[in-house]
Design an enzyme around this catalytic site. Sequence first.
Site, PDB file in Angstrom:
ATOM      1  N   GLY A   4       0.811  -1.207   0.000  1.00  0.00           N
ATOM      2  CA  GLY A   4       0.000   0.000   0.000  1.00  0.00           C
ATOM      3  C   GLY A   4       0.847   1.261   0.000  1.00  0.00           C
ATOM      4  N   TYR A   5       1.863   1.275   0.842  1.00  0.00           N
ATOM      5  CA  TYR A   5       2.758   2.432   0.959  1.00  0.00           C
ATOM      6  C   TYR A   5       3.501   2.675  -0.347  1.00  0.00           C
ATOM      7  CZ  TYR A   5       6.723   5.185   2.784  1.00  0.00           C
ATOM      8  OH  TYR A   5       7.684   6.141   3.003  1.00  0.00           O
TER       9      TYR A   5
END
Length: 250
Positions: A156-157
């Site tokens: 996600g990051y």
Amino acid sequence: MAFATYPSLKDRVVFITGGASGIGASFVTEFHAQGAKTAFVDLKPEDGEALMAKLGGKAWFKTCDVTDAAALQAAIGEAGQALGPVTVLINNVANDTRHKATELTPEDWRKNLAVNLDPVFIAATAVYPMMKAAGGGAIVNISSINALLGPAELAGYVAAKGAINSLSKTLAREWGVDRIRVNALSPGWVITPRQLELWLTPQAEADWMKLTALKDRIMPADIARTALFLASDDSKMITGQNIVVDGGRT
């Protein structure tokens, strides 16, 4: 070492997200030292008030959950009313908590983007009218070399940081006519209290140093001082770029 002073930053209104701790606190401190009118938001009021105390109360702080778009827009508006039009924006806020891709639920995925990507766009569009009316401005979006390296357990990051790089380019193209510059700034492994507490073991640091050209730790001030340059008139013809500060890792 002696570091630069940027006369163009004096009295300029700067807004910083996630500014109460870590790299964010260094942004606040360094811009304040340049004489900028510095505003910042953070989710943790105790950290924000502690930093305000260090600055002698000579900054503007508001507790804000940046995943709440309306709250972030309102905070930017309030800072503009209190200090004047925001002409420098540092989109810093992020959460790099490790996670296995197969264990992310759709809700977890959305939460990752909600904190790591969405505030960049929301804040940028919120300051745009002020910057346009002022005749220009500078936006620095904090990305990461992880967008280039793609390490595991950060899906996600990393996706958000890659999107920030692309978003910076398209906004730079769209808003250049208004003399608004938009750049990404990609740090390497910066030594913050969070990194020291959670991930920076002696072995991990030794492994990192084997991959870098410069064998010194990257400190928050190293990133903040690069942002000073990108926000100042000294970089007036730099836009749409991704500036990497990683000691030669990439």
